[in-house]
Design a protein around this motif. Structure first.
Motif, PDB file in Angstrom:
ATOM      1  N   THR A  28      75.703  61.165  -3.443  1.00  0.00           N
ATOM      2  CA  THR A  28      74.947  62.354  -3.065  1.00  0.00           C
ATOM      3  C   THR A  28      74.345  62.153  -1.685  1.00  0.00           C
ATOM      4  O   THR A  28      73.801  61.090  -1.385  1.00  0.00           O
ATOM      5  CB  THR A  28      73.810  62.630  -4.073  1.00  0.00           C
ATOM      6  OG1 THR A  28      74.358  62.754  -5.373  1.00  0.00           O
ATOM      7  CG2 THR A  28      73.072  63.902  -3.730  1.00  0.00           C
ATOM      8  N   THR A  30      71.464  63.963   0.592  1.00  0.00           N
ATOM      9  CA  THR A  30      70.378  64.937   0.579  1.00  0.00           C
ATOM     10  C   THR A  30      69.804  65.021   1.980  1.00  0.00           C
ATOM     11  O   THR A  30      69.390  63.999   2.549  1.00  0.00           O
ATOM     12  CB  THR A  30      69.270  64.523  -0.415  1.00  0.00           C
ATOM     13  OG1 THR A  30      69.856  64.380  -1.707  1.00  0.00           O
ATOM     14  CG2 THR A  30      68.173  65.563  -0.472  1.00  0.00           C
ATOM     15  N   THR A  32      66.911  66.720   4.317  1.00  0.00           N
ATOM     16  CA  THR A  32      65.621  67.406   4.283  1.00  0.00           C
ATOM     17  C   THR A  32      65.274  67.836   5.699  1.00  0.00           C
ATOM     18  O   THR A  32      65.269  67.005   6.620  1.00  0.00           O
ATOM     19  CB  THR A  32      64.519  66.482   3.720  1.00  0.00           C
ATOM     20  OG1 THR A  32      64.937  66.008   2.437  1.00  0.00           O
ATOM     21  CG2 THR A  32      63.202  67.238   3.581  1.00  0.00           C
ATOM     22  N   VAL A  38      65.408  71.398   1.323  1.00  0.00           N
ATOM     23  CA  VAL A  38      66.335  70.354   0.879  1.00  0.00           C
ATOM     24  C   VAL A  38      67.724  70.938   0.641  1.00  0.00           C
ATOM     25  O   VAL A  38      67.869  71.960  -0.024  1.00  0.00           O
ATOM     26  CB  VAL A  38      65.815  69.682  -0.409  1.00  0.00           C
ATOM     27  CG1 VAL A  38      66.824  68.677  -0.949  1.00  0.00           C
ATOM     28  CG2 VAL A  38      64.478  69.014  -0.146  1.00  0.00           C
ATOM     29  N   THR A  39      68.739  70.267   1.200  1.00  0.00           N
ATOM     30  CA  THR A  39      70.137  70.588   0.937  1.00  0.00           C
ATOM     31  C   THR A  39      70.763  69.358   0.297  1.00  0.00           C
ATOM     32  O   THR A  39      70.719  68.269   0.875  1.00  0.00           O
ATOM     33  CB  THR A  39      70.885  70.916   2.252  1.00  0.00           C
ATOM     34  OG1 THR A  39      70.238  72.002   2.902  1.00  0.00           O
ATOM     35  CG2 THR A  39      72.340  71.265   1.974  1.00  0.00           C
ATOM     36  N   THR A  40      71.317  69.522  -0.910  1.00  0.00           N
ATOM     37  CA  THR A  40      71.926  68.407  -1.620  1.00  0.00           C
ATOM     38  C   THR A  40      73.428  68.627  -1.708  1.00  0.00           C
ATOM     39  O   THR A  40      73.870  69.693  -2.143  1.00  0.00           O
ATOM     40  CB  THR A  40      71.319  68.253  -3.030  1.00  0.00           C
ATOM     41  OG1 THR A  40      69.907  68.050  -2.886  1.00  0.00           O
ATOM     42  CG2 THR A  40      71.923  67.076  -3.770  1.00  0.00           C
ATOM     43  N   ALA A  42      76.961  66.979  -3.186  1.00  0.00           N
ATOM     44  CA  ALA A  42      77.526  66.012  -4.130  1.00  0.00           C
ATOM     45  C   ALA A  42      78.890  65.542  -3.644  1.00  0.00           C
ATOM     46  O   ALA A  42      79.492  66.130  -2.735  1.00  0.00           O
ATOM     47  CB  ALA A  42      77.638  66.625  -5.518  1.00  0.00           C
ATOM     48  N   HIS A  70      69.665  61.295   3.378  1.00  0.00           N
ATOM     49  CA  HIS A  70      69.465  60.265   2.354  1.00  0.00           C
ATOM     50  C   HIS A  70      70.740  60.174   1.504  1.00  0.00           C
ATOM     51  O   HIS A  70      71.129  61.145   0.857  1.00  0.00           O
ATOM     52  CB  HIS A  70      68.266  60.661   1.490  1.00  0.00           C
ATOM     53  CG  HIS A  70      67.863  59.641   0.484  1.00  0.00           C
ATOM     54  ND1 HIS A  70      67.258  58.455   0.819  1.00  0.00           N
ATOM     55  CD2 HIS A  70      67.976  59.640  -0.860  1.00  0.00           C
ATOM     56  CE1 HIS A  70      67.018  57.777  -0.284  1.00  0.00           C
ATOM     57  NE2 HIS A  70      67.452  58.467  -1.311  1.00  0.00           N
ATOM     58  N   TRP A  71      71.400  59.008   1.543  1.00  0.00           N
ATOM     59  CA  TRP A  71      72.628  58.761   0.786  1.00  0.00           C
ATOM     60  C   TRP A  71      72.303  57.930  -0.445  1.00  0.00           C
ATOM     61  O   TRP A  71      71.596  56.925  -0.347  1.00  0.00           O
ATOM     62  CB  TRP A  71      73.629  57.977   1.621  1.00  0.00           C
ATOM     63  CG  TRP A  71      74.159  58.703   2.825  1.00  0.00           C
ATOM     64  CD1 TRP A  71      73.647  58.675   4.086  1.00  0.00           C
ATOM     65  CD2 TRP A  71      75.309  59.544   2.882  1.00  0.00           C
ATOM     66  NE1 TRP A  71      74.405  59.445   4.929  1.00  0.00           N
ATOM     67  CE2 TRP A  71      75.435  59.994   4.207  1.00  0.00           C
ATOM     68  CE3 TRP A  71      76.244  59.959   1.931  1.00  0.00           C
ATOM     69  CZ2 TRP A  71      76.458  60.829   4.620  1.00  0.00           C
ATOM     70  CZ3 TRP A  71      77.271  60.793   2.343  1.00  0.00           C
ATOM     71  CH2 TRP A  71      77.377  61.222   3.668  1.00  0.00           C
TER      72      TRP A  71
END
Length: 92
Positions: A28, A30, A32, A38-40, A42, A70-71
């Protein structure tokens, strides 16, 4: 980089316990933005770059300021948590 530009965010090389490049079963990204949005993304929406162990995503910037990428990866012997930052300017 200015608001409205695209940035390619690339994962670190993902290695298993033996040190071999490996595709995780879960990954994932993410992002910010400076306002806390926040965009996530997958694993299915990420591009597998080198065939194994490296992924990327093209992100469209929408706000000026410092963004966080953020991985988080796990599975197939891979465990990774890594955070990086990128700045977006206000344009000319």
């Amino acid at each position: 980089m200015d608001v409205g530009d695209q940035i390619t965010l690339t994962s670190p090389l993902l290695l298993n316990g033996a040190g071999a490049p490996t595709d995780p079963t879960a990954l994932t990204l993410t992002v910010t933005d400076p306002a806390g949005g926040v965009t996530t993304i997958a694993i299915g929406a990420l591009t597998n770059e080198a065939g194994t162990g490296v992924y990327s995503y093209t992100y469209l910037t929408g706000l000026a300021g410092v963004h966080t990428a953020h991985w988080v990866a796990s599975g197939n012997g891979v465990t990774l948590i890594e955070t990086s930052y990128f700045a977006v300017g206000f344009g000319a």
